[in-house]
Design an enzyme around this catalytic site. Sequence first.
Site, PDB file in Angstrom:
ATOM      1  N   LYS A  54     -57.022  42.818   6.708  1.00 57.33           N
ATOM      2  CA  LYS A  54     -56.931  41.841   5.609  1.00 57.33           C
ATOM      3  C   LYS A  54     -57.311  42.463   4.263  1.00 57.33           C
ATOM      4  CE  LYS A  54     -55.485  39.817   8.536  1.00 57.33           C
ATOM      5  NZ  LYS A  54     -55.417  40.075   9.967  1.00 57.33           N
ATOM      6  N   GLY A 117     -69.926  52.531  29.192  1.00 54.63           N
ATOM      7  CA  GLY A 117     -70.567  51.883  30.334  1.00 54.63           C
ATOM      8  C   GLY A 117     -69.579  51.599  31.450  1.00 54.63           C
ATOM      9  N   GLY A 147     -62.930  43.906  25.255  1.00 55.04           N
ATOM     10  CA  GLY A 147     -61.772  43.839  24.357  1.00 55.04           C
ATOM     11  C   GLY A 147     -60.466  44.279  24.976  1.00 55.04           C
ATOM     12  N   SER A 148     -59.527  44.702  24.112  1.00 56.32           N
ATOM     13  CA  SER A 148     -58.187  45.093  24.545  1.00 56.32           C
ATOM     14  C   SER A 148     -57.711  46.253  23.685  1.00 56.32           C
ATOM     15  CB  SER A 148     -57.222  43.912  24.405  1.00 56.32           C
ATOM     16  OG  SER A 148     -57.100  43.546  23.034  1.00 56.32           O
ATOM     17  N   GLU A 177     -37.440  44.829  16.881  1.00 51.00           N
ATOM     18  CA  GLU A 177     -37.904  43.742  17.749  1.00 51.00           C
ATOM     19  C   GLU A 177     -36.888  43.586  18.884  1.00 51.00           C
ATOM     20  OE1 GLU A 177     -40.499  41.309  18.148  1.00 51.00           O
ATOM     21  OE2 GLU A 177     -39.182  40.898  19.845  1.00 51.00           O
ATOM     22  N   ASP A 287     -61.007  39.083  24.487  1.00 54.03           N
ATOM     23  CA  ASP A 287     -59.691  39.561  24.939  1.00 54.03           C
ATOM     24  C   ASP A 287     -59.700  39.955  26.414  1.00 54.03           C
ATOM     25  OD1 ASP A 287     -59.135  39.343  22.233  1.00 54.03           O
ATOM     26  OD2 ASP A 287     -58.396  41.392  21.993  1.00 54.03           O
ATOM     27  N   HIS A 426     -57.417  17.066  -7.117  1.00 58.89           N
ATOM     28  CA  HIS A 426     -56.208  17.496  -7.801  1.00 58.89           C
ATOM     29  C   HIS A 426     -56.558  18.588  -8.795  1.00 58.89           C
ATOM     30  CE1 HIS A 426     -52.398  17.356  -9.904  1.00 58.89           C
ATOM     31  NE2 HIS A 426     -53.058  17.232 -11.046  1.00 58.89           N
TER      32      HIS A 426
HETATM   33  C1  LIG Z   1     -54.649  45.008  13.555  1.00 59.58           C
HETATM   34  C2  LIG Z   1     -55.233  43.738  14.115  1.00 59.58           C
HETATM   35  C3  LIG Z   1     -55.498  42.671  13.287  1.00 59.58           C
HETATM   36  C4  LIG Z   1     -56.063  41.501  13.799  1.00 59.58           C
HETATM   37  N1  LIG Z   1     -56.303  40.462  12.942  1.00 59.58           N
HETATM   38  C5  LIG Z   1     -56.883  39.340  13.415  1.00 59.58           C
HETATM   39  C6  LIG Z   1     -57.212  38.281  12.535  1.00 59.58           C
HETATM   40  O1  LIG Z   1     -56.916  38.323  11.342  1.00 59.58           O
HETATM   41  N2  LIG Z   1     -57.853  37.189  13.031  1.00 59.58           N
HETATM   42  C7  LIG Z   1     -58.178  37.113  14.357  1.00 59.58           C
HETATM   43  O2  LIG Z   1     -58.777  36.100  14.744  1.00 59.58           O
HETATM   44  N3  LIG Z   1     -57.865  38.090  15.227  1.00 59.58           N
HETATM   45  C8  LIG Z   1     -57.234  39.211  14.787  1.00 59.58           C
HETATM   46  N4  LIG Z   1     -56.945  40.224  15.643  1.00 59.58           N
HETATM   47  C9  LIG Z   1     -57.333  40.091  17.061  1.00 59.58           C
HETATM   48  C10 LIG Z   1     -58.835  40.378  17.196  1.00 59.58           C
HETATM   49  O3  LIG Z   1     -59.153  41.584  16.529  1.00 59.58           O
HETATM   50  C11 LIG Z   1     -59.243  40.500  18.647  1.00 59.58           C
HETATM   51  O4  LIG Z   1     -58.789  39.361  19.362  1.00 59.58           O
HETATM   52  C12 LIG Z   1     -60.763  40.560  18.740  1.00 59.58           C
HETATM   53  O5  LIG Z   1     -61.285  41.600  17.943  1.00 59.58           O
HETATM   54  C13 LIG Z   1     -61.187  40.784  20.191  1.00 59.58           C
HETATM   55  O6  LIG Z   1     -62.583  40.712  20.244  1.00 59.58           O
HETATM   56  P1  LIG Z   1     -63.350  41.045  21.574  1.00 59.58           P
HETATM   57  O7  LIG Z   1     -64.741  40.645  21.310  1.00 59.58           O
HETATM   58  O8  LIG Z   1     -62.670  40.483  22.747  1.00 59.58           O
HETATM   59  O9  LIG Z   1     -63.231  42.629  21.734  1.00 59.58           O
HETATM   60  P2  LIG Z   1     -63.530  43.821  20.719  1.00 59.58           P
HETATM   61  O10 LIG Z   1     -63.907  43.330  19.373  1.00 59.58           O
HETATM   62  O11 LIG Z   1     -62.372  44.759  20.816  1.00 59.58           O
HETATM   63  O12 LIG Z   1     -64.839  44.497  21.321  1.00 59.58           O
HETATM   64  C14 LIG Z   1     -64.834  45.222  22.489  1.00 59.58           C
HETATM   65  C15 LIG Z   1     -65.785  46.385  22.319  1.00 59.58           C
HETATM   66  O13 LIG Z   1     -66.074  46.931  23.580  1.00 59.58           O
HETATM   67  C16 LIG Z   1     -66.152  48.335  23.473  1.00 59.58           C
HETATM   68  N5  LIG Z   1     -65.942  48.890  24.817  1.00 59.58           N
HETATM   69  C17 LIG Z   1     -64.832  48.785  25.584  1.00 59.58           C
HETATM   70  N6  LIG Z   1     -65.030  49.376  26.779  1.00 59.58           N
HETATM   71  C18 LIG Z   1     -66.297  49.851  26.765  1.00 59.58           C
HETATM   72  C19 LIG Z   1     -67.094  50.560  27.706  1.00 59.58           C
HETATM   73  N7  LIG Z   1     -66.627  50.904  28.913  1.00 59.58           N
HETATM   74  N8  LIG Z   1     -68.347  50.914  27.353  1.00 59.58           N
HETATM   75  C20 LIG Z   1     -68.841  50.589  26.130  1.00 59.58           C
HETATM   76  N9  LIG Z   1     -68.141  49.920  25.205  1.00 59.58           N
HETATM   77  C21 LIG Z   1     -66.882  49.549  25.521  1.00 59.58           C
HETATM   78  C22 LIG Z   1     -65.088  48.693  22.457  1.00 59.58           C
HETATM   79  O14 LIG Z   1     -65.357  49.945  21.852  1.00 59.58           O
HETATM   80  C23 LIG Z   1     -65.222  47.526  21.474  1.00 59.58           C
HETATM   81  O15 LIG Z   1     -66.123  47.820  20.442  1.00 59.58           O
HETATM   82  C24 LIG Z   1     -56.358  41.399  15.167  1.00 59.58           C
HETATM   83  C25 LIG Z   1     -56.094  42.491  16.034  1.00 59.58           C
HETATM   84  C26 LIG Z   1     -55.528  43.633  15.516  1.00 59.58           C
HETATM   85  C27 LIG Z   1     -55.252  44.778  16.450  1.00 59.58           C
HETATM   86  N1  LIG Z   2     -53.844  37.058  12.037  1.00 61.53           N
HETATM   87  C1  LIG Z   2     -54.229  37.170  13.282  1.00 61.53           C
HETATM   88  O1  LIG Z   2     -54.947  36.339  13.803  1.00 61.53           O
HETATM   89  C2  LIG Z   2     -53.817  38.357  14.089  1.00 61.53           C
HETATM   90  C3  LIG Z   2     -53.305  39.463  13.469  1.00 61.53           C
HETATM   91  C4  LIG Z   2     -52.934  40.526  14.260  1.00 61.53           C
HETATM   92  C5  LIG Z   2     -53.036  40.488  15.624  1.00 61.53           C
HETATM   93  N2  LIG Z   2     -53.558  39.401  16.193  1.00 61.53           N
HETATM   94  C6  LIG Z   2     -53.681  39.315  17.652  1.00 61.53           C
HETATM   95  O2  LIG Z   2     -53.357  40.546  18.245  1.00 61.53           O
HETATM   96  C7  LIG Z   2     -52.355  40.337  19.239  1.00 61.53           C
HETATM   97  C8  LIG Z   2     -51.473  41.561  19.333  1.00 61.53           C
HETATM   98  O3  LIG Z   2     -50.596  41.669  18.221  1.00 61.53           O
HETATM   99  P1  LIG Z   2     -49.284  42.527  18.340  1.00 61.53           P
HETATM  100  O4  LIG Z   2     -48.570  42.393  17.031  1.00 61.53           O
HETATM  101  O5  LIG Z   2     -49.585  43.866  18.864  1.00 61.53           O
HETATM  102  O6  LIG Z   2     -48.474  41.832  19.520  1.00 61.53           O
HETATM  103  P2  LIG Z   2     -47.631  40.436  19.638  1.00 61.53           P
HETATM  104  O7  LIG Z   2     -47.705  40.096  21.077  1.00 61.53           O
HETATM  105  O8  LIG Z   2     -48.016  39.448  18.631  1.00 61.53           O
HETATM  106  O9  LIG Z   2     -46.120  40.871  19.280  1.00 61.53           O
HETATM  107  C9  LIG Z   2     -45.465  41.877  20.013  1.00 61.53           C
HETATM  108  C10 LIG Z   2     -43.957  41.840  19.664  1.00 61.53           C
HETATM  109  O10 LIG Z   2     -43.373  43.075  20.072  1.00 61.53           O
HETATM  110  C11 LIG Z   2     -42.148  42.816  20.741  1.00 61.53           C
HETATM  111  N3  LIG Z   2     -41.940  43.946  21.659  1.00 61.53           N
HETATM  112  C12 LIG Z   2     -42.666  44.226  22.758  1.00 61.53           C
HETATM  113  N4  LIG Z   2     -42.222  45.378  23.333  1.00 61.53           N
HETATM  114  C13 LIG Z   2     -41.202  45.838  22.563  1.00 61.53           C
HETATM  115  C14 LIG Z   2     -40.345  46.998  22.607  1.00 61.53           C
HETATM  116  N5  LIG Z   2     -40.479  47.919  23.577  1.00 61.53           N
HETATM  117  N6  LIG Z   2     -39.392  47.151  21.648  1.00 61.53           N
HETATM  118  C15 LIG Z   2     -39.280  46.232  20.657  1.00 61.53           C
HETATM  119  N7  LIG Z   2     -40.065  45.114  20.550  1.00 61.53           N
HETATM  120  C16 LIG Z   2     -41.017  44.930  21.479  1.00 61.53           C
HETATM  121  C17 LIG Z   2     -42.344  41.489  21.423  1.00 61.53           C
HETATM  122  O11 LIG Z   2     -41.124  40.833  21.666  1.00 61.53           O
HETATM  123  C18 LIG Z   2     -43.212  40.729  20.374  1.00 61.53           C
HETATM  124  O12 LIG Z   2     -42.420  40.040  19.450  1.00 61.53           O
HETATM  125  C19 LIG Z   2     -51.623  39.062  18.822  1.00 61.53           C
HETATM  126  O13 LIG Z   2     -51.116  38.392  19.928  1.00 61.53           O
HETATM  127  C20 LIG Z   2     -52.696  38.267  18.124  1.00 61.53           C
HETATM  128  O14 LIG Z   2     -53.317  37.406  19.052  1.00 61.53           O
HETATM  129  C21 LIG Z   2     -53.952  38.331  15.460  1.00 61.53           C
END
Ligand SMILES: Cc1cc2nc3c(=O)[nH]c(=O)nc-3n(C[C@H](O)[C@H](O)[C@H](O)COP(=O)(O)OP(=O)(O)OC[C@H]3O[C@@H](n4cnc5c(N)ncnc54)[C@H](O)[C@@H]3O)c2cc1C
Ligand SMILES: NC(=O)c1ccc[n+]([C@@H]2O[C@H](COP(=O)([O-])OP(=O)(O)OC[C@H]3O[C@@H](n4cnc5c(N)ncnc54)[C@H](O)[C@@H]3O)[C@@H](O)[C@H]2O)c1
Length: 443
Positions: A54, A117, A147-148, A177, A287, A426
């Site tokens: 952001k 861990g 996480g993921s 896409e 996640d 407003h």
């Molecule tokens: C580019 C991007 C933009 C996004 N923007 C938004 C947004 O604007 N708003 C929103 O709501 N969501 C957004 N998301 C999704 C959001 O970031 C995730 O859903 C969220 O961060 C997941 O949180 P979590 O607590 O599940 O895991 P995480 O925040 O990923 O935390 C997991 C942690 O576990 C650690 N870990 C993993 N395995 C181990 C292990 N074996 N030992 C020790 N540590 C470990 C990792 O290093 C990590 O720090 C975005 C995602 C991406 C990729």
């Molecule tokens: N503003 C937010 O809250 C925010 C911002 C970013 C990400 N996220 C979270 O992170 C998650 C992951 O985001 P993302 O953008 O990686 O995934 P996404 O699941 O949102 O979108 C993946 C897209 O890629 C396409 N796709 C998949 N495989 C493909 C291929 N081989 N060739 C061409 N197209 C393909 C799918 O059809 C889909 O439209 C989201 O689901 C969302 O929950 C949230």
Amino acid sequence: MSESTHYDLVCLGSGEAAKVLAWHHASTQKKRCAVIERSMLGGSCPNVACLPSKNLLYSAKVAHLAREGTQFGLTSHVGEVDYGVVKKRKDEMVKGLLDLHRRMFEENGVELIWGEGKFVGERTIEVTSADGGKRIVTADIVLVNTGSRAKIPNNIPGLIELAQAMKRLGAQVTVIERGPRILKNEDADVADLLQEILMEEGVVFHTSTTITRIQGHSGDEVVLNLSTPSSEITSLEGTHILTATGRTPNTSLIGLDLANIQTTPSGHILVDEHNRTTAPHVYAAGDCAGSPYFTHMGLDDFRILRDILSGKQVDGEEKMRSTRQVPSSLFTDPEIAHVGLREHEAKAQGVGFRLARLPMDMFLRSRTMEKGATRGFAKALISVEDDTILGFTAIGPHAGEFLPVVQLAMEKQLPYTDLSDLILVHPTLNEGLGMLFDNVPST
Ligand SMILES: Cc1cc2nc3c(=O)[nH]c(=O)nc-3n(C[C@H](O)[C@H](O)[C@H](O)COP(=O)(O)OP(=O)(O)OC[C@H]3O[C@@H](n4cnc5c(N)ncnc54)[C@H](O)[C@@H]3O)c2cc1C
Ligand SMILES: NC(=O)c1ccc[n+]([C@@H]2O[C@H](COP(=O)([O-])OP(=O)(O)OC[C@H]3O[C@@H](n4cnc5c(N)ncnc54)[C@H](O)[C@@H]3O)[C@@H](O)[C@H]2O)c1
């Protein structure tokens, strides 16, 4: 022989639910808590995901507005964007966030254990630190919050938000896409409008397109071979690839089987309505537990766990994973905000609804902003049985800010007339909600 330490609560991963739960549990219950983290203090959100992206998006918005400056009376020419400065601004914000996290750990008395861990037994985790040292950690209660990661390993996670931002910061951007359109979960009118706006800004889209071969090295030079139904394009050349093809949970290499923690076919940790795993006193959140992939859903997992750990939550009470709201905002410009049922979902499920729809240029505040701000619309689905709100979607400037008032009305099952009768300042953007809910057709 590894050193072993026992805690009241141990969290594996320092993601959203984990860090907040540990801080809360240690400070309110005076318990001994530790969080194991391998690389990113506080998880993805402050380091590489929500907030950094952001920050970048905001720089891109400023660059965009500056280029469009003549409409505001600016006369000076705007040159190229210095990406080094954009990155430095983002890095400084991340540094500030990490300082804040360190302070929270310290002030709440939560121990941070750096290392990778993995379970070696029930509620028993082996931690390997960067220097190869090992220690054993045991706990009465364990939370898994790992996480993921992006589905294609070793690439940058990303999304449609970043396609627009990178274009605005000066890159040539092509989105590939495989589906017939972007944002398949959104209603077609919402997704089509966003795609139209991004195309006008110069982002190129290839939908219904599959990548058949990738050659080269991202960051240097890459060539993609493509397959499209019309075969209008067969290859693309570029310097960088950003993969945004979905995410996969971090659950495979952490010894879950040794701790009797089962997973689902999608690889998420199997949890019940209250984030309990199949192992006693072990919970999972965020996640990795299959919560919708948003930071705010991880935070809501924390609320469920906070109530369990403080003895409030009992089965059958209303706070459950399956019935909670899942609000979302896509931070493109314009933003897409959503909560509840979408129009196409209601139709597919045979849910009767009345539709109110209002163009963004009737949200009068949008007319005071840049030219494009009047594009978009808001729509609400109202029940035919009573006057409750079933769903809300908006595409428009700062649309995410509309959500809380609508969410509250939905959560409390208020009739939409409570919103149309509200005195709204407003000219705020929220003022338009009054007019939207005035437009609900009578039954
Ligand atoms: C580019 C991007 C933009 C996004 N923007 C938004 C947004 O604007 N708003 C929103 O709501 N969501 C957004 N998301 C999704 C959001 O970031 C995730 O859903 C969220 O961060 C997941 O949180 P979590 O607590 O599940 O895991 P995480 O925040 O990923 O935390 C997991 C942690 O576990 C650690 N870990 C993993 N395995 C181990 C292990 N074996 N030992 C020790 N540590 C470990 C990792 O290093 C990590 O720090 C975005 C995602 C991406 C990729
Ligand atoms: N503003 C937010 O809250 C925010 C911002 C970013 C990400 N996220 C979270 O992170 C998650 C992951 O985001 P993302 O953008 O990686 O995934 P996404 O699941 O949102 O979108 C993946 C897209 O890629 C396409 N796709 C998949 N495989 C493909 C291929 N081989 N060739 C061409 N197209 C393909 C799918 O059809 C889909 O439209 C989201 O689901 C969302 O929950 C949230």
